[in-house]
Design a protein around this motif. Structure first.
Motif, PDB file in Angstrom:
ATOM      1  N   UNK A 299      19.372 -27.168 -15.485  1.00 17.12           N
ATOM      2  CA  UNK A 299      20.312 -28.289 -15.504  1.00 17.12           C
ATOM      3  C   UNK A 299      19.896 -29.294 -14.435  1.00 17.12           C
ATOM      4  N   UNK A 300      20.312 -30.554 -14.737  1.00 16.03           N
ATOM      5  CA  UNK A 300      19.960 -31.616 -13.800  1.00 16.03           C
ATOM      6  C   UNK A 300      21.066 -31.761 -12.758  1.00 16.03           C
ATOM      7  N   UNK A 301      20.701 -31.811 -11.525  1.00 12.42           N
ATOM      8  CA  UNK A 301      21.682 -32.077 -10.467  1.00 12.42           C
ATOM      9  C   UNK A 301      21.135 -33.198  -9.587  1.00 12.42           C
ATOM     10  N   UNK A 302      22.050 -33.783  -8.840  1.00 13.68           N
ATOM     11  CA  UNK A 302      21.635 -34.854  -7.932  1.00 13.68           C
ATOM     12  C   UNK A 302      21.010 -34.231  -6.695  1.00 13.68           C
ATOM     13  N   UNK A 303      19.853 -34.767  -6.341  1.00 11.09           N
ATOM     14  CA  UNK A 303      19.246 -34.327  -5.092  1.00 11.09           C
ATOM     15  C   UNK A 303      19.600 -35.314  -3.983  1.00 11.09           C
ATOM     16  N   UNK A 304      19.233 -36.573  -4.219  1.00 12.36           N
ATOM     17  CA  UNK A 304      19.578 -37.603  -3.229  1.00 12.36           C
ATOM     18  C   UNK A 304      20.107 -38.820  -3.968  1.00 12.36           C
ATOM     19  N   UNK A 305      21.264 -39.295  -3.551  1.00 12.89           N
ATOM     20  CA  UNK A 305      21.786 -40.561  -4.043  1.00 12.89           C
ATOM     21  C   UNK A 305      21.560 -41.572  -2.921  1.00 12.89           C
ATOM     22  N   UNK A 306      20.460 -42.342  -3.034  1.00 11.12           N
ATOM     23  CA  UNK A 306      20.076 -43.224  -1.934  1.00 11.12           C
ATOM     24  C   UNK A 306      20.679 -44.600  -2.160  1.00 11.12           C
ATOM     25  N   UNK A 307      21.328 -45.107  -1.153  1.00 10.21           N
ATOM     26  CA  UNK A 307      22.032 -46.383  -1.256  1.00 10.21           C
ATOM     27  C   UNK A 307      21.559 -47.291  -0.136  1.00 10.21           C
ATOM     28  N   UNK A 308      21.012 -48.474  -0.512  1.00  5.89           N
ATOM     29  CA  UNK A 308      20.548 -49.429   0.488  1.00  5.89           C
ATOM     30  C   UNK A 308      21.648 -50.455   0.733  1.00  5.89           C
ATOM     31  N   UNK A 309      22.408 -50.231   1.755  1.00  4.38           N
ATOM     32  CA  UNK A 309      23.525 -51.130   2.036  1.00  4.38           C
ATOM     33  C   UNK A 309      23.036 -52.552   2.316  1.00  4.38           C
TER      34      UNK A 309
ATOM     35  N   UNK B 192      16.866 -36.883  -8.737  1.00  9.95           N
ATOM     36  CA  UNK B 192      17.564 -35.714  -9.267  1.00  9.95           C
ATOM     37  C   UNK B 192      16.612 -34.519  -9.286  1.00  9.95           C
ATOM     38  N   UNK B 193      17.182 -33.353  -9.321  1.00  9.74           N
ATOM     39  CA  UNK B 193      16.382 -32.131  -9.344  1.00  9.74           C
ATOM     40  C   UNK B 193      16.820 -31.288 -10.535  1.00  9.74           C
ATOM     41  N   UNK B 194      15.986 -30.317 -10.896  1.00  7.88           N
ATOM     42  CA  UNK B 194      16.372 -29.402 -11.981  1.00  7.88           C
ATOM     43  C   UNK B 194      16.513 -28.013 -11.378  1.00  7.88           C
ATOM     44  N   UNK B 195      17.648 -27.442 -11.563  1.00  8.42           N
ATOM     45  CA  UNK B 195      17.830 -26.080 -11.050  1.00  8.42           C
ATOM     46  C   UNK B 195      18.237 -25.175 -12.203  1.00  8.42           C
ATOM     47  N   UNK B 196      18.182 -23.885 -11.935  1.00  5.64           N
ATOM     48  CA  UNK B 196      18.563 -22.927 -12.972  1.00  5.64           C
ATOM     49  C   UNK B 196      20.081 -22.899 -13.108  1.00  5.64           C
TER      50      UNK B 196
END
Ligand code: SF4
Ligand code: SF4
Lengths: 375, 160
Positions: free
Chosen positions: B99-109, B88-92
């Protein structure tokens, strides 16, 4: 002078030799290795070697929370996936004294019985194939497919469903579930007559299974051979009757017992159990009450410190889960008493002094699932 | 005499049982309408999976490339085998606060066991199961996916 010791060299007929049956033998249905001592064609003794598919599940459970453990138990006895899930769920529910909604109990009982039918169908298919009837394999799988379709529609998976959660179910049943189950029962009541015609009465099959692999009731008890294999020796060991869970104390069904203790008796128990399972489903399928599909559960489930034991009747016998909790969200120790492991232990005893071809028949009649042995 | 009679009786009952069995197989042989085999991959165009089928975990996006994920990492916490990693990242934010937002939602199938816990426990219903099932690949790294599409952002009104 040094004494020369002559050891008599046995002739070829008398000499015992060892062969490996498995880990890649088609009749072991998995990676089980049996080291068989033979004299000619006669089995003198046999040593099972386990561990080829050991995944350390009991240890893995120690780092998993209770909802996460569910998906591991699917992979023990994959043919009784729902029933294994049920054991963990009951363990948690009984420890926390949670009353699950009636609807959940109905659905779970129906799913468990579908699971039993499906497991016995696959067993019938592969047992027939072990004894030389390839047709059985196709017919068994064809009918099993219908149950897998019903499951896929409701749970999203055909094989490893992870459908139960502590307190209830993952999702509600699909709107078509009841209709499809009823259609299946109607279909299978017709088809199971084909099963009887092809295999049960077949002269080659009966000759190869009658009086083969005799196990007395006392032996079944002392080796802990539960499930249909134990009931084929007349040991009344059905957990559904003796320690009822879910709705098994409300529905009417017979515990199938045969007293011959041979391969044919173990076969007949499973055939009759399919009829009983259909009978159980027919009693429940029209009466599923409305309601929630899950009880209210906390987000983090912690069992009070203590020891817990839960038994269920899986398609292979008595599955017991022993759990020690130290009050955390993961168990301190989890032990699975899996039916196939105990059932395997008797194989050496009952196949002695029989032909090696009989060993295949006996192994098939015990209905071993190898990941269930190794965990 | 009796054993002589039994001998033939056994032969006849044996042959009869075989014929009964063969009548079943013969019945299927002459009624091709009962064939249940599916011709996969020929029927690929018409093959439809059940709507709940668990093929892979996906993150549905709407037409404006918006998803619902807040980056709370509850799915990562609930995954039994570490198939999900949240970066997650923090942006203005609009009011100047971070605020916290998702940067990468990494999924190992390749590691996923389809236990459904992530989909079930996500508080925003940001995850779902996709119907794709042809996952065979030559390179394992292809199985690691980033579920939030590039340039996507969260649906307005869902953020914390
Ligand atoms: S997918 Fe859901 S649970 Fe996972 S980080 Fe996003 S909002 Fe949280
Ligand atoms: S389905 Fe289960 S294993 Fe797969 S990513 Fe979700 S939580 Fe992890």
């Amino acid at each position: 002078m040094k004494e020369v010791i002559h050891t008599p060299v046995p002739s070829v007929e008398e000499e015992e030799y060892h062969i490996n049956m498995g880990p890649q033998h088609p009749s072991t249905h998995g990676v089980l290795r049996l080291v068989v001592s033979l004299q000619g064609e006669i089995v003198k003794n046999l040593k099972p070697h386990c561990g080829y598919i050991h995944r350390g599940m009991e240890k893995m459970c120690e780092k998993d929370t209770y909802p996460q453990i569910i998906h591991l138990t699917d992979r023990m006895d994959y043919l009784s996936a729902h029933i294994n899930n049920h054991a963990v769920c009951l363990l948690v529910e009984n420890a926390l004294q949670i009353e699950v909604p009636e609807r959940v109990k109905y659905i779970r009982t129906i799913m468990d019985e579908l699971c039993r039918i499906q497991s016995h169908q696959l067993w019938w298919a592969s047992f027939g194939m072990d004894l030389g009837g390839l047709t059985c394999f196709f017919y068994g799988l064809r009918d099993r497919e219908k149950i897998l379709d019903i499951w896929e529609e409701t749970t999203g998976a055909r094989f490893l469903q992870s459908y139960y959660t502590p307190g209830g179910l993952m999702w509600d049943i699909h709107p078509d579930f009841q209709k499809n189950v009823k259609a299946f029962i109607k279909y299978f009541r017709k088809k199971i007559r084909d099963y009887e015609k092809i295999l049960s009465g077949n002269v080659i099959f009966t000759e190869r299974s009658r009086n083969i692999g005799l196990m007395t009731k006392e032996e079944a008890i002392s080796y802990g051979v539960t499930g249909p294999s134990g009931r084929g020796s007349g040991w009344s060991c059905d957990i559904r009757k003796h320690h009822p869970y879910a709705l098994y104390d409300k529905v009417e069904f017979k515990e199938i017992l045969y007293h011959e203790g041979d391969t044919l008796a173990r076969y007949m128990v499973r055939m009759d159990e399919m009829y009983e399972s259909m009978h159980i489903i027919e009693q429940l399928i029209d009466n599923i009450p409305e309601g929630d599909f899950s009880a209210k559960m906390k987000a983090v489930i912690k069992l009070p410190a203590g020891e817990y034991y839960q038994r269920v009747e899986s398609a292979r016998g008595d599955l017991g889960i022993y759990c020690i909790s130290d009050g955390n969200k993961t168990p301190y120790r989890m032990k699975f008493r899996t039916p196939s492991f105990s059932n395997l232990s008797v194989l050496d005893h009952i196949s002695r002094d029989l032909k090696i071809a009989d060993l295949v028949a006996i192994g098939g009649s015990l209905d071993l699932v190898i990941p269930d042995i190794d965990r | 005499m009796n054993s002589f009679f039994n001998y033939f009786a056994d032969i006849f009952s044996g042959v009869k049982s075989l014929l009964i069995g063969m009548s079943v197989t013969g019945k299927y042989f002459f009624s091709p309408g009962q064939i249940v085999t599916q011709q996969y991959p020929e029927n690929r165009k018409t093959l439809k999976m059940y709507e709940r089928f668990k093929g892979e975990v996906i993150m549905p996006h709407d037409a404006n490339n918006h998803h619902r994920c807040t980056g709370c990492a509850i799915c990562e916490l609930n995954c039994p085998n570490g198939s999900i990693e949240i970066v997650s990242a923090r942006i203005d934010g609009p009011d100047g606060k971070k605020v916290r937002v998702i940067d990468k939602h990494i999924y190992h199938l390749g590691m996923c066991t389809f236990c459904s816990l992530c989909v079930k426990t996500c508080p925003e219903n940001a995850l779902a199961f996709g119907q794709e099932f042809e996952h065979a690949v030559f390179d394992r790294s292809v199985l690691t996916k980033i579920l939030n599409q590039p340039g996507s952002s969260i649906i307005k009104g869902t953020e914390e």
